[in-house]
Design a protein around this motif. Structure first.
Motif, mmCIF file in Angstrom:
data_model
loop_
_atom_site.group_PDB
_atom_site.id
_atom_site.type_symbol
_atom_site.label_atom_id
_atom_site.label_comp_id
_atom_site.label_asym_id
_atom_site.label_seq_id
_atom_site.Cartn_x
_atom_site.Cartn_y
_atom_site.Cartn_z
ATOM 1 N N ARG A 225 34.590 48.038 36.806
ATOM 2 C CA ARG A 225 35.012 47.007 35.862
ATOM 3 C C ARG A 225 36.523 46.774 35.988
ATOM 4 O O ARG A 225 37.325 47.541 35.448
ATOM 5 C CB ARG A 225 34.650 47.413 34.437
ATOM 6 N N LEU A 226 36.872 45.727 36.707
ATOM 7 C CA LEU A 226 38.285 45.390 36.897
ATOM 8 C C LEU A 226 38.750 44.504 35.750
ATOM 9 O O LEU A 226 38.293 43.366 35.604
ATOM 10 C CB LEU A 226 38.481 44.669 38.222
ATOM 11 N N ARG A 227 39.656 45.019 34.941
ATOM 12 C CA ARG A 227 40.159 44.238 33.815
ATOM 13 C C ARG A 227 41.361 43.385 34.223
ATOM 14 O O ARG A 227 41.530 42.261 33.757
ATOM 15 C CB ARG A 227 40.563 45.186 32.671
ATOM 16 N N VAL A 228 42.207 43.953 35.088
ATOM 17 C CA VAL A 228 43.418 43.259 35.535
ATOM 18 C C VAL A 228 43.588 43.490 37.029
ATOM 19 O O VAL A 228 43.329 44.592 37.520
ATOM 20 C CB VAL A 228 44.683 43.796 34.807
ATOM 21 N N GLN A 229 44.023 42.449 37.749
ATOM 22 C CA GLN A 229 44.368 42.590 39.166
ATOM 23 C C GLN A 229 45.781 42.072 39.389
ATOM 24 O O GLN A 229 46.141 41.001 38.896
ATOM 25 C CB GLN A 229 43.383 41.823 40.051
ATOM 26 N N VAL A 230 46.572 42.859 40.113
ATOM 27 C CA VAL A 230 47.980 42.515 40.337
ATOM 28 C C VAL A 230 48.284 42.629 41.835
ATOM 29 O O VAL A 230 47.426 42.977 42.631
ATOM 30 C CB VAL A 230 48.908 43.444 39.519
ATOM 31 N N ARG A 231 49.549 42.399 42.210
ATOM 32 C CA ARG A 231 49.905 42.327 43.621
ATOM 33 C C ARG A 231 50.737 43.501 44.114
ATOM 34 O O ARG A 231 51.121 43.540 45.283
ATOM 35 C CB ARG A 231 50.672 41.030 43.898
ATOM 36 N N SER A 232 51.053 44.461 43.253
ATOM 37 C CA SER A 232 51.904 45.570 43.691
ATOM 38 C C SER A 232 51.583 46.837 42.905
ATOM 39 O O SER A 232 51.031 46.774 41.804
ATOM 40 C CB SER A 232 53.385 45.222 43.515
#
Length: 324
Positions: A225-232
């Motif tokens: 369950r991915l709640r947030v995805q970021v780039r770093s």
């Protein structure tokens, strides 16, 4: 039989204009960016479409839009510009006295953990060599090596690398980070399967680390369950500290943020938590002396405990893969 474009009818000024118009959505703005009169710009674009044998731009009162053929054309035009810029940059280095130029592409883990020190010592020993470093996803690094856009690449294992000469580079330990108030914070060591009961903070799609954890979740039979995805990794740590979820990260890459943000580190009991980073160049390719020197230096800086025989075997490269 498909019609081929006569190279004599296309020049870099026209290609640059076409890209500027595509990006701005306006012939007027594109002409201004290229310092061309509007009439000259319109004529160049019409000649370009005629040479291509396809309609590339849809003109309307709202501005300019790319046709399907135009989207293909702008992608190839951008690649040509990148190649020309590299050509110009590398020749410029030789003209200014720099005797070598190496294009090194690496993933985020390698750039954060291992390459700064290795590159610092290399450039200290070889001040007449310039190393152009670019951070990319592992799959894109492999593709750049195959296409000749990069000389040396460092990427995560399990990235298909057929047609490349692959060698071990370093090993990083993957751990779980969580906020101090998280239910897992009392543990010191956990299995990834146990972590799947909680929400995650992850990297953007197509990162090798996200693919690794997603594959592990699939094998465990529990959706991640991915709640947030970021780039770093830095952004991951801040999101985790805010209580938005837990995250799997390389320990060395996030050690500074762990202490600053007061995060809890949980060791993973899974075997895949010890992940290898690999380095590669084109198999049988003619590397420049500068690239050879960098490759040897990186090999010497890696752990001698990992025998080269364990690296994935190279096989003839077929079709270009997607991101890994």
């Amino acid at each position: 039989m498909a019609r081929s474009i006569n190279p004599a009818r296309v020049d870099f000024v026209t290609l640059r204009l076409f890209c500027a118009v595509a990006q701005s959505g306006s012939i007027t703005k594109g002409a201004e960016a290229c310092h061309l009169a509007l009439s000259a710009a319109s004529r160049r674009l019409s000649d370009f479409e005629s040479a291509a044998g396809s309609k590339l731009l849809e003109r309307s009162a709202q501005g300019i839009a790319l046709t399907p053929a135009g989207h293909v054309a702008v992608q190839h035009a951008m690649r040509l510009f990148q190649g020309f810029e590299q050509f110009s940059s590398e020749l410029g280095d030789y003209a200014s006295g720099v005797r070598g130029h190496v294009r090194l592409w690496a993933n985020m883990s390698a750039l954060t953990e291992f390459l700064p020190t290795a590159l610092a010592t290399f450039l200290e020993r070889h001040p007449d060599i310039r190393v152009e470093v670019e951070e990319q996803l592992s799959g894109d690094i492999v593709r750049a090596l195959v296409d000749g856009l990069a000389d040396v690449g460092v990427f995560a294992e399990n990235t298909p690398a057929y047609g490349l000469e692959v060698m071990p580079f370093q090993t990083d330990e993957l751990v779980v980070l969580c906020a101090r108030q998280h239910p897992l914070a009392r543990a010191k060591r956990v299995s990834f399967k146990a972590c799947l009961a909680h929400e995650f903070v992850g990297l953007n799609r197509s990162s090798s680390l996200l693919e690794l954890t997603s594959r592990a979740a699939e094998q465990a039979g529990i959706p991640m369950r991915l709640r947030v995805q970021v780039r770093s990794f830095d952004a991951m740590c801040h999101m985790i500290a805010a209580g938005l979820g837990i995250g799997v990260v390389p320990l060395a890459a996030c050690s500074a943020q762990v202490s600053v943000l007061g995060l809890k580190v949980l060791r993973l009991s899974d075997l895949w938590a010890e992940r290898r980073l690999l380095m590669a160049a084109q198999a049988g390719g003619q590397l420049s002396p500068a690239a050879e020197l960098l490759l040897k230096h990186l090999a010497a800086s890696g752990p001698s405990a990992i025998p080269a025989a364990q690296a994935p075997a190279s096989r003839p490269h077929g079709t270009r893969g997607r991101r890994g």
